[in-house]
Design a protein around this motif. Structure first.
Motif, PDB file in Angstrom:
ATOM      1  N   HIS A 239       0.800  -1.219   0.000  1.00 28.41           N
ATOM      2  CA  HIS A 239       0.000   0.000   0.000  1.00 28.41           C
ATOM      3  C   HIS A 239       0.835   1.273   0.000  1.00 28.41           C
ATOM      4  O   HIS A 239       0.575   2.200  -0.753  1.00 28.41           O
ATOM      5  CB  HIS A 239      -0.931  -0.019   1.228  1.00 28.41           C
ATOM      6  CG  HIS A 239      -2.002   1.027   1.172  1.00 28.41           C
ATOM      7  ND1 HIS A 239      -2.812   1.302   2.263  1.00 28.41           N
ATOM      8  CD2 HIS A 239      -2.407   1.857   0.193  1.00 28.41           C
ATOM      9  CE1 HIS A 239      -3.664   2.254   1.935  1.00 28.41           C
ATOM     10  NE2 HIS A 239      -3.447   2.609   0.692  1.00 28.41           N
ATOM     11  N   TYR A 240       1.870   1.331   0.850  1.00 31.52           N
ATOM     12  CA  TYR A 240       2.641   2.553   0.988  1.00 31.52           C
ATOM     13  C   TYR A 240       4.080   2.345   0.532  1.00 31.52           C
ATOM     14  O   TYR A 240       4.593   1.235   0.505  1.00 31.52           O
ATOM     15  CB  TYR A 240       2.649   3.032   2.444  1.00 31.52           C
ATOM     16  CG  TYR A 240       1.279   3.311   2.993  1.00 31.52           C
ATOM     17  CD1 TYR A 240       0.423   4.187   2.339  1.00 31.52           C
ATOM     18  CD2 TYR A 240       0.833   2.698   4.153  1.00 31.52           C
ATOM     19  CE1 TYR A 240      -0.840   4.442   2.829  1.00 31.52           C
ATOM     20  CE2 TYR A 240      -0.439   2.944   4.657  1.00 31.52           C
ATOM     21  CZ  TYR A 240      -1.267   3.825   3.984  1.00 31.52           C
ATOM     22  OH  TYR A 240      -2.510   4.071   4.476  1.00 31.52           O
ATOM     23  N   ASN A 241       4.726   3.463   0.208  1.00 26.71           N
ATOM     24  CA  ASN A 241       6.142   3.424  -0.134  1.00 26.71           C
ATOM     25  C   ASN A 241       6.968   3.086   1.096  1.00 26.71           C
ATOM     26  O   ASN A 241       6.860   3.757   2.114  1.00 26.71           O
ATOM     27  CB  ASN A 241       6.597   4.797  -0.653  1.00 26.71           C
ATOM     28  CG  ASN A 241       6.076   5.092  -2.037  1.00 26.71           C
ATOM     29  OD1 ASN A 241       6.529   4.513  -3.008  1.00 26.71           O
ATOM     30  ND2 ASN A 241       5.099   5.988  -2.117  1.00 26.71           N
ATOM     31  N   LYS A 242       7.790   2.071   0.994  1.00 27.68           N
ATOM     32  CA  LYS A 242       8.717   1.758   2.079  1.00 27.68           C
ATOM     33  C   LYS A 242      10.160   1.770   1.594  1.00 27.68           C
ATOM     34  O   LYS A 242      11.079   1.814   2.394  1.00 27.68           O
ATOM     35  CB  LYS A 242       8.391   0.398   2.682  1.00 27.68           C
ATOM     36  CG  LYS A 242       7.182   0.404   3.593  1.00 27.68           C
ATOM     37  CD  LYS A 242       7.144  -0.858   4.431  1.00 27.68           C
ATOM     38  CE  LYS A 242       6.040  -0.790   5.465  1.00 27.68           C
ATOM     39  NZ  LYS A 242       6.031  -1.973   6.340  1.00 27.68           N
ATOM     40  N   LEU A 313      -2.470  10.740   4.116  1.00 29.95           N
ATOM     41  CA  LEU A 313      -2.544   9.452   3.434  1.00 29.95           C
ATOM     42  C   LEU A 313      -3.695   9.400   2.436  1.00 29.95           C
ATOM     43  O   LEU A 313      -3.605   8.718   1.406  1.00 29.95           O
ATOM     44  CB  LEU A 313      -2.669   8.318   4.453  1.00 29.95           C
ATOM     45  CG  LEU A 313      -1.449   8.080   5.347  1.00 29.95           C
ATOM     46  CD1 LEU A 313      -1.770   7.044   6.413  1.00 29.95           C
ATOM     47  CD2 LEU A 313      -0.234   7.653   4.525  1.00 29.95           C
ATOM     48  N   GLN A 316      -3.588   9.854  -1.487  1.00 31.63           N
ATOM     49  CA  GLN A 316      -3.279   8.789  -2.458  1.00 31.63           C
ATOM     50  C   GLN A 316      -4.432   8.507  -3.408  1.00 31.63           C
ATOM     51  O   GLN A 316      -4.254   7.785  -4.390  1.00 31.63           O
ATOM     52  CB  GLN A 316      -2.883   7.499  -1.730  1.00 31.63           C
ATOM     53  CG  GLN A 316      -1.489   7.539  -1.167  1.00 31.63           C
ATOM     54  CD  GLN A 316      -0.975   6.174  -0.812  1.00 31.63           C
ATOM     55  OE1 GLN A 316       0.130   5.786  -1.171  1.00 31.63           O
ATOM     56  NE2 GLN A 316      -1.785   5.424  -0.097  1.00 31.63           N
TER      57      GLN A 316
END
Length: 406
Positions: A239-242, A313, A316
Motif C-alpha cells: 500500500h505505501y512506499n517503504k 494518506l 493517495q
C-alpha cells in the motif's frame, strides 16, 4: 513439458520458481526481461499455474525469438521446511533446476524483481570453477543473496549438488534464517563468483543497514541498477512506499506487450512527466488538492520523516500523488536529484534547511505568498493556485531513458 520452439542450445536459459498466487508478479518480471532481451528460454518451475497463462505468454515470446517452458513438478514433501514471513516453500524449487534445464548454465531470478537492461552478457561469464555467480547479501555483507544466481548446472550435476542441498536442508532447516539461501551459503562457502551489485540491487536493505549503524554503506543512487530486487516487505505492490524505486516496478506492470514487441533500440524510451517535490513535517499544505487536480500529468512527491496523518494518506486517491511516509534521508536525497521543481507550500513552513539545499542545486522553488518566508530566495511567489499551476504546466516535459549505462 513443452520444449522451446527454437533449439534450446541457442537460447539463454532463465529460470523462475513460484505458484499461481504469485503469477501476476512473475508476469511483471517476465515483461521486464523481455523489454531488454531476446533469444531466451524462460523456465517456470511450478505445481499449479494454469496452462492458459503459459499459452498467452508464449504467443508473445515467440515473436521475440524466445519461449516459455512450463515445468510442472509434483509438490515435494517439503512443507515442514522452515521458511520466513516473506518466503514460502516454492523457494526450495531452486534445488531442482539442474533436473529440468538442459543447459550448462542458467540464470535464476526471483519474481519480486525487475530487469532494466540487457543481461545476455552474464551468460558469457567463465564460472567453470564456481557453483554460482551472485551478489553479496547487502544487509549483512556476509554470503550471497540467492535472488539472482547464474548457476553452473554442469558442476551441480557432476557433484550431485541437488541431493546434497536437500539432505542438508533436512538436517539444518530449523537452524537457519533464510531457508534455502542459508543452506546454499552453508554448502558453497566462499566458492561463488562475485557479481557487481548492479545485478541484484537489494531494495529494502537500507533500513537494516541503518538499524545496524552501517551508515557508510548507504549511498545515493545515481544510475539505475540492471536488476532491482524488492526484498522482504518492501514490495512495490504494497500500500505505501517503504523503499526506493517503487515507481520503476509499476512502469513495467503497466507496460503493454505491443511496446515490448515493437521495441528495437538499446534502451526503453519513455516520456517523462514533471516531478514536483514537497518536503514537510506537517499535513498543512496550502492548496495541495487544488494543485493535484489542476495538474494531473505532473507527479507530486510528498516526503516526510514522520508518520503521516490520515489526512495526508488520503491524498493517495490522486493518481499523481506519491507519498513517502516516515521515510529515509537517502530517499530524500534521491528525490532532490530527480525533482524538477520544489514547492514550499507548508503551513507553517518548517523546512528552511531543505529549501536552502534545493536552492544550492539550482532548481526552481515555488511558494504561495501565504507560505513564503523572507530571505529564502524563492524563484517565484504566487498569489493564486491558478498562477502557480499555469507556471508549472509551462515547463516542457522531456524524454528520458529508464536506464543509461553511460
Amino acid at each position: 513439458m513443452k520444449t522451446a520452439g527454437k533449439d534450446q542450445e541457442t537460447l539463454n536459459s532463465i529460470v523462475l520458481c513460484g505458484d499461481n498466487s504469485y503469477s501476476d508478479k512473475m508476469l511483471v518480471t517476465i515483461k521486464s526481461i523481455m523489454a531488454h532481451n531476446r533469444n531466451v528460454a524462460i523456465y517456470v518451475i511450478n505445481t499449479d499455474i494454469p496452462q492458459e497463462w503459459f499459452i498467452s505468454i508464449r504467443k508473445r515470446l515467440q515473436l521475440l525469438h524466445s519461449d516459455i517452458i512450463d515445468v510442472k513438478i509434483e509438490k515435494p514433501d517439503w512443507e515442514h521446511f522452515k521458511t520466513a514471513f516473506h518466503i514460502n516453500q516454492t523457494t526450495f524449487y531452486r534445488y531442482l533446476i539442474p533436473q529440468y534445464v538442459p543447459a550448462d548454465k542458467a540464470l535464476y531470478l526471483d519474481s519480486d524483481l525487475i530487469v532494466t537492461n540487457d543481461i545476455s552478457h552474464l551468460f558469457k561469464l567463465d564460472i567453470d570453477d564456481y557453483y554460482i555467480a551472485a551478489v553479496e547479501n547487502r544487509t549483512f555483507k556476509k554470503g550471497f543473496n540467492a535472488g539472482v544466481m547464474l548457476i553452473n548446472l554442469k558442476k551441480w550435476r557432476a557433484e550431485n549438488i541437488t541431493v546434497e542441498l536437500i539432505q542438508l536442508t533436512y538436517k539444518k532447516h530449523d537452524e537457519v534464517a533464510t531457508a534455502d539461501q542459508s543452506i546454499m551459503n552453508m554448502r558453497f562457502g566462499a566458492n561463488w563468483y562475485r557479481l557487481n551489485p548492479t545485478y541484484n540491487f537489494q531494495i529494502g536493505a537500507d533500513k537494516n543497514l541503518i538499524f545496524y549503524k552501517h551508515y557508510d554503506q548507504i549511498a545515493p543512487l545515481h544510475k539505475l541498477p540492471v536488476v532491482l530486487h524488492y526484498l522482504m516487505d518492501y514490495k512495490p505492490w504494497n500500500h505505501y512506499n517503504k523503499g526506493r524505486l517503487r515507481d520503476i516496478w509499476w512502469q513495467y506492470y503497466d507496460m503493454d506487450w505491443s511496446q515490448i514487441i515493437a521495441y528495437n533500440s538499446d534502451h526503453l524510451n519513455q516520456e517523462r512527466r514533471l516531478d514536483v517535490l514537497i518536503v514537510t513535517a506537517t499535513d498543512q499544505l496550502a492548496h495541495i488538492e487544488e494543485l493535484l487536480s489542476a495538474l494531473p500529468y505532473v507527479n507530486f512527491h510528498i516526503f516526510t520523516w514522520v508518520v503521516m496523518s490520515d489526512k495526508m494518506l488520503n491524498l493517495q486517491r490522486y493518481e499523481n500523488c506519491k507519498l513517502y511516509p516516515a521515510s529515509m534521508q537517502i530517499i530524500m536525497e534521491e528525490l532532490f536529484d530527480s525533482c524538477d521543481i520544489f514547492l514550499g507550500i507548508n503551513l507553517p513552513n518548517e523546512v528552511d534547511q531543505t529549501l536552502s539545499q534545493i536552492k544550492a542545486m539550482g532548481k526552481p522553488i515555488f511558494a504561495f505568498s501565504s507560505t513564503a518566508k523572507d530571505k529564502l530566495g524563492y524563484s517565484q511567489i504566487f498569489d493564486s493556485v491558478e498562477e502557480m499551476a499555469s507556471t508549472i504546466d509551462s515547463f516542457k516535459t522531456i524524454d528520458y531513458y529508464i536506464y543509461d549505462p553511460h
